[in-house]
Design an enzyme around this catalytic site. Structure first.
Site, PDB file in Angstrom:
ATOM      1  N   PHE A  69      -1.572  90.135 -23.227  1.00  0.00           N
ATOM      2  CA  PHE A  69      -2.700  89.194 -23.307  1.00  0.00           C
ATOM      3  C   PHE A  69      -3.911  89.693 -22.505  1.00  0.00           C
ATOM      4  O   PHE A  69      -4.969  90.032 -23.056  1.00  0.00           O
ATOM      5  CB  PHE A  69      -2.184  87.830 -22.819  1.00  0.00           C
ATOM      6  CG  PHE A  69      -3.208  86.778 -22.548  1.00  0.00           C
ATOM      7  CD1 PHE A  69      -4.390  86.683 -23.286  1.00  0.00           C
ATOM      8  CD2 PHE A  69      -2.979  85.813 -21.553  1.00  0.00           C
ATOM      9  CE1 PHE A  69      -5.320  85.679 -23.024  1.00  0.00           C
ATOM     10  CE2 PHE A  69      -3.901  84.810 -21.301  1.00  0.00           C
ATOM     11  CZ  PHE A  69      -5.076  84.753 -22.022  1.00  0.00           C
ATOM     12  N   ILE A  70      -3.765  89.761 -21.200  1.00  0.00           N
ATOM     13  CA  ILE A  70      -4.930  90.064 -20.360  1.00  0.00           C
ATOM     14  C   ILE A  70      -5.334  91.536 -20.503  1.00  0.00           C
ATOM     15  O   ILE A  70      -6.516  91.865 -20.631  1.00  0.00           O
ATOM     16  CB  ILE A  70      -4.635  89.680 -18.890  1.00  0.00           C
ATOM     17  CG1 ILE A  70      -4.440  88.155 -18.798  1.00  0.00           C
ATOM     18  CG2 ILE A  70      -5.764  90.141 -17.967  1.00  0.00           C
ATOM     19  CD1 ILE A  70      -3.899  87.648 -17.466  1.00  0.00           C
ATOM     20  N   ALA A 123       3.957  93.773 -16.382  1.00  0.00           N
ATOM     21  CA  ALA A 123       4.921  93.036 -15.544  1.00  0.00           C
ATOM     22  C   ALA A 123       5.834  92.254 -16.466  1.00  0.00           C
ATOM     23  O   ALA A 123       5.521  92.042 -17.639  1.00  0.00           O
ATOM     24  CB  ALA A 123       4.182  92.045 -14.636  1.00  0.00           C
ATOM     25  N   SER A 140       6.157  88.945 -17.203  1.00  0.00           N
ATOM     26  CA  SER A 140       5.192  87.867 -16.948  1.00  0.00           C
ATOM     27  C   SER A 140       5.812  86.487 -17.120  1.00  0.00           C
ATOM     28  O   SER A 140       5.148  85.475 -16.867  1.00  0.00           O
ATOM     29  CB  SER A 140       3.991  88.021 -17.891  1.00  0.00           C
ATOM     30  OG  SER A 140       4.424  87.904 -19.238  1.00  0.00           O
ATOM     31  N   TYR A 157       9.986  85.567 -10.041  1.00  0.00           N
ATOM     32  CA  TYR A 157       8.690  86.095 -10.477  1.00  0.00           C
ATOM     33  C   TYR A 157       7.636  85.933  -9.367  1.00  0.00           C
ATOM     34  O   TYR A 157       6.949  86.888  -8.989  1.00  0.00           O
ATOM     35  CB  TYR A 157       8.253  85.360 -11.752  1.00  0.00           C
ATOM     36  CG  TYR A 157       6.827  85.618 -12.148  1.00  0.00           C
ATOM     37  CD1 TYR A 157       6.466  86.773 -12.821  1.00  0.00           C
ATOM     38  CD2 TYR A 157       5.812  84.692 -11.833  1.00  0.00           C
ATOM     39  CE1 TYR A 157       5.139  87.007 -13.170  1.00  0.00           C
ATOM     40  CE2 TYR A 157       4.493  84.923 -12.183  1.00  0.00           C
ATOM     41  CZ  TYR A 157       4.161  86.071 -12.855  1.00  0.00           C
ATOM     42  OH  TYR A 157       2.851  86.305 -13.199  1.00  0.00           O
ATOM     43  N   ASN A 193      -3.729  79.493 -14.252  1.00  0.00           N
ATOM     44  CA  ASN A 193      -3.227  79.379 -15.640  1.00  0.00           C
ATOM     45  C   ASN A 193      -4.256  79.902 -16.632  1.00  0.00           C
ATOM     46  O   ASN A 193      -5.231  79.200 -16.933  1.00  0.00           O
ATOM     47  CB  ASN A 193      -2.888  77.924 -15.961  1.00  0.00           C
ATOM     48  CG  ASN A 193      -1.631  77.477 -15.261  1.00  0.00           C
ATOM     49  OD1 ASN A 193      -1.543  77.509 -14.035  1.00  0.00           O
ATOM     50  ND2 ASN A 193      -0.637  77.092 -16.032  1.00  0.00           N
ATOM     51  N   VAL A 194      -4.010  81.101 -17.138  1.00  0.00           N
ATOM     52  CA  VAL A 194      -5.000  81.747 -18.004  1.00  0.00           C
ATOM     53  C   VAL A 194      -4.755  81.331 -19.458  1.00  0.00           C
ATOM     54  O   VAL A 194      -3.607  81.239 -19.895  1.00  0.00           O
ATOM     55  CB  VAL A 194      -4.908  83.285 -17.890  1.00  0.00           C
ATOM     56  CG1 VAL A 194      -6.093  83.946 -18.590  1.00  0.00           C
ATOM     57  CG2 VAL A 194      -4.830  83.735 -16.429  1.00  0.00           C
ATOM     58  N   LYS A 226       2.678  85.799 -26.738  1.00  0.00           N
ATOM     59  CA  LYS A 226       3.541  85.435 -25.607  1.00  0.00           C
ATOM     60  C   LYS A 226       4.469  84.272 -25.994  1.00  0.00           C
ATOM     61  O   LYS A 226       5.281  83.816 -25.188  1.00  0.00           O
ATOM     62  CB  LYS A 226       2.692  85.041 -24.394  1.00  0.00           C
ATOM     63  CG  LYS A 226       1.937  86.205 -23.791  1.00  0.00           C
ATOM     64  CD  LYS A 226       1.097  85.781 -22.596  1.00  0.00           C
ATOM     65  CE  LYS A 226       1.974  85.429 -21.419  1.00  0.00           C
ATOM     66  NZ  LYS A 226       1.202  85.123 -20.201  1.00  0.00           N
ATOM     67  N   TYR A 282       9.224  70.668 -10.230  1.00  0.00           N
ATOM     68  CA  TYR A 282       8.082  71.085 -11.054  1.00  0.00           C
ATOM     69  C   TYR A 282       6.781  70.895 -10.266  1.00  0.00           C
ATOM     70  O   TYR A 282       6.533  69.816  -9.720  1.00  0.00           O
ATOM     71  CB  TYR A 282       8.079  70.243 -12.323  1.00  0.00           C
ATOM     72  CG  TYR A 282       7.136  70.686 -13.402  1.00  0.00           C
ATOM     73  CD1 TYR A 282       7.404  71.819 -14.165  1.00  0.00           C
ATOM     74  CD2 TYR A 282       5.976  69.958 -13.691  1.00  0.00           C
ATOM     75  CE1 TYR A 282       6.545  72.213 -15.173  1.00  0.00           C
ATOM     76  CE2 TYR A 282       5.120  70.346 -14.694  1.00  0.00           C
ATOM     77  CZ  TYR A 282       5.411  71.476 -15.433  1.00  0.00           C
ATOM     78  OH  TYR A 282       4.556  71.855 -16.437  1.00  0.00           O
TER      79      TYR A 282
HETATM   80  N1  LIG Z   1      -1.371  84.782 -18.208  1.00  0.00           N
HETATM   81  C1  LIG Z   1      -1.311  84.115 -17.054  1.00  0.00           C
HETATM   82  O1  LIG Z   1      -1.564  82.897 -17.009  1.00  0.00           O
HETATM   83  C2  LIG Z   1      -0.962  84.841 -15.776  1.00  0.00           C
HETATM   84  C3  LIG Z   1      -0.944  84.103 -14.581  1.00  0.00           C
HETATM   85  C4  LIG Z   1      -0.636  84.765 -13.412  1.00  0.00           C
HETATM   86  C5  LIG Z   1      -0.366  86.119 -13.412  1.00  0.00           C
HETATM   87  N2  LIG Z   1      -0.347  86.810 -14.581  1.00  0.00           N
HETATM   88  C6  LIG Z   1      -0.036  88.246 -14.524  1.00  0.00           C
HETATM   89  O2  LIG Z   1      -1.035  88.942 -15.243  1.00  0.00           O
HETATM   90  C7  LIG Z   1      -0.483  90.113 -15.850  1.00  0.00           C
HETATM   91  C8  LIG Z   1      -0.758  90.094 -17.334  1.00  0.00           C
HETATM   92  O3  LIG Z   1      -0.176  88.903 -17.863  1.00  0.00           O
HETATM   93  P1  LIG Z   1      -0.263  88.519 -19.394  1.00  0.00           P
HETATM   94  O4  LIG Z   1      -0.441  87.063 -19.458  1.00  0.00           O
HETATM   95  O5  LIG Z   1      -1.217  89.424 -20.080  1.00  0.00           O
HETATM   96  O6  LIG Z   1       1.228  88.837 -19.839  1.00  0.00           O
HETATM   97  P2  LIG Z   1       1.781  89.704 -21.031  1.00  0.00           P
HETATM   98  O7  LIG Z   1       3.256  89.538 -21.004  1.00  0.00           O
HETATM   99  O8  LIG Z   1       1.064  89.393 -22.288  1.00  0.00           O
HETATM  100  O9  LIG Z   1       1.401  91.189 -20.592  1.00  0.00           O
HETATM  101  C9  LIG Z   1       2.238  92.017 -19.831  1.00  0.00           C
HETATM  102  C10 LIG Z   1       2.380  93.331 -20.543  1.00  0.00           C
HETATM  103  O10 LIG Z   1       3.213  94.173 -19.749  1.00  0.00           O
HETATM  104  C11 LIG Z   1       4.057  94.883 -20.636  1.00  0.00           C
HETATM  105  N3  LIG Z   1       5.272  95.262 -19.912  1.00  0.00           N
HETATM  106  C12 LIG Z   1       6.266  94.447 -19.470  1.00  0.00           C
HETATM  107  N4  LIG Z   1       7.234  95.156 -18.902  1.00  0.00           N
HETATM  108  C13 LIG Z   1       6.841  96.463 -18.970  1.00  0.00           C
HETATM  109  C14 LIG Z   1       7.443  97.680 -18.580  1.00  0.00           C
HETATM  110  N5  LIG Z   1       8.630  97.708 -17.990  1.00  0.00           N
HETATM  111  N6  LIG Z   1       6.784  98.836 -18.821  1.00  0.00           N
HETATM  112  C15 LIG Z   1       5.575  98.831 -19.432  1.00  0.00           C
HETATM  113  N7  LIG Z   1       4.966  97.704 -19.849  1.00  0.00           N
HETATM  114  C16 LIG Z   1       5.600  96.535 -19.618  1.00  0.00           C
HETATM  115  C17 LIG Z   1       4.368  93.931 -21.768  1.00  0.00           C
HETATM  116  O11 LIG Z   1       4.788  94.600 -22.949  1.00  0.00           O
HETATM  117  C18 LIG Z   1       3.032  93.215 -21.919  1.00  0.00           C
HETATM  118  O12 LIG Z   1       2.228  93.854 -22.881  1.00  0.00           O
HETATM  119  C19 LIG Z   1       0.992  90.102 -15.517  1.00  0.00           C
HETATM  120  O13 LIG Z   1       1.186  90.916 -14.395  1.00  0.00           O
HETATM  121  C20 LIG Z   1       1.265  88.649 -15.172  1.00  0.00           C
HETATM  122  O14 LIG Z   1       2.353  88.505 -14.291  1.00  0.00           O
HETATM  123  C21 LIG Z   1      -0.645  86.195 -15.762  1.00  0.00           C
END
Ligand SMILES: NC(=O)c1ccc[n+]([C@@H]2O[C@H](COP(=O)([O-])OP(=O)(O)OC[C@H]3O[C@@H](n4cnc5c(N)ncnc54)[C@H](O)[C@@H]3O)[C@@H](O)[C@H]2O)c1
Length: 345
Positions: free
Chosen positions: A21-22, A99, A101, A160, A190-191, A199, A291
């Protein structure tokens, strides 16, 4: 939109997790605004493996990258042999988003391996390359600590959140050891926004409730949802934060939210207004113990050291997101109806 004076053209940019996503939004941001930047995405993408909670082990999806013209490396951040594929580049910037996620995974070993160990390797790559390191932390580091959540009041309540908390400690120690490096951690709240669809159940409630409504069903929320608050932040503001984090006034970990908590009921109500429906919300008991009922980012240090200020309220973010919500609903008709409705007003 240029969020800083940095010219990313002719810079080499690594985005781990760039199929998610991000990360994919970041990639398209650079592609659009800095067409001469060299963008390298490193992501393991999804396979069919699932955790015991039934969710996929990784959410990267090629569809998030349709139209991406940069370079792609399919690799696992847990595998030394895959990380070697990053040798030979000289990264100016690393945006580490990869990560596990999913906040509801209980397998501590795999979360800590993926989120923590890999981070050390990437910091070492940043050190060798003299790269700026911007990495994703999370509001989950705070657990149920009292609102507004402030850096220093961490109390992670799941593996996590703990993994991100440990990443922040590693980053702080690394910053102390190598003060010449630029390292910023971003605690996203919360994005929501485009490219979160893949996701699935871990996507934001914005898209999940919107698609329920578009399916012709009333929005379903936990009991008392008008009193359950989150700090919802639109993806464009998260991109803004990543860009500003490349040149912080000091290294650190920063909350990324609006600073304004909103309820899940607000989401349902704003969506109904935008989609022109009038369902009565259905409520059901919350199955989760402990929660979190109120999150709100304290953004004072983010404002001070990143000069970050969210530009999207929940209303503005949802409005901007509606066309993509309709498109992802897989129903071009709903998009047409929406456009017709707009024309009528
Ligand atoms: N979306 C949110 O609300 C939110 C909130 C807090 C933190 N985050 C953090 O932001 C970051 C991006 O989150 P997101 O929402 O885009 O999640 P996402 O799951 O869409 O993106 C994470 C990406 O990491 C890749 N990935 C996972 N394990 C991997 C591995 N072992 N090797 C290589 N790639 C791997 C996945 O394939 C995925 O494309 C993450 O670190 C997440 O923890 C997101």
């Amino acid at each position: 939109m240029n969020y800083s004076n940095i010219d990313f053209n002719n810079k080499t940019i690594l985005i781990t997790g760039g199929a998610g996503f991000i990360g994919s939004n970041l990639a398209f941001y650079f592609q659009e605004y800095y067409p001469n930047s060299r963008i390298i995405i490193f992501d393991c993408f999804r396979n069919e493996e699932v955790f015991s909670n039934g969710n996929l082990k990784s959410f990267g999806h090629y569809r998030n990258l349709i139209g991406f013209k940069g370079e792609l490396i399919c690799g696992n951040i847990n595998a030394q042999s895959d990380l070697k594929l990053l040798n030979g580049f000289k990264f100016d910037y690393i945006f580490h988003q990869a990560a596990i996620s999913d906040t509801r995974v209980n397998d501590q070993e795999i979360i800590l391996q993926t989120n923590v160990n890999s981070f050390k390797h990437l910091l070492n790559i940043a050190k060798e390359n003299s790269s700026v390191m911007v990495y994703a932390s999370s509001a989950a580091t705070y657990g149920s600590s009292i609102s507004p959540q402030k850096v220093g009041s961490e109390n992670p309540e799941n593996p996590y959140g703990f993994s991100k908390y440990v990443m922040d400690q590693i980053a702080m120690n690394y910053s102390k050891k190598y003060p010449e490096m630029t390292i910023s951690g971003l605690r996203y709240f919360n994005v929501f926004g485009p490219r979160e669809f893949y996701k699935l159940k871990t996507a934001s409630m914005v898209i999940q409730l919107a698609h329920q409504i578009l399916d012709g069903k009333p929005p379903r929320l936990f009991n008392n949802s008008n009193n359950i608050y989150r700090d919802f932040i639109y993806i464009d503001d998260v991109i803004q934060a990543n860009i500003k984090a490349c040149n912080p006034k000091k290294n650190g970990v920063f909350n990324i939210g609006t600073g304004k908590p909103r309820s899940f009921q607000d989401i349902a109500d704003i969506l109904q207004k935008e989609l022109g429906t009038n369902f009565t919300t259905e409520y059901f008991p919350n199955p989760y113990n402990g929660y979190q009922v109120h999150t709100q980012a304290d953004i004072s240090s983010t404002e001070k050291y990143l000069e970050f200020e969210a530009q999207f309220s929940l209303e503005k973010g949802i409005k901007a997101y509606i066309p993509e919500i309709l498109r992802m609903h897989g129903n071009d008709i709903s998009w047409l109806i929406y456009k017709t409705k707009l024309l009528r007003f």
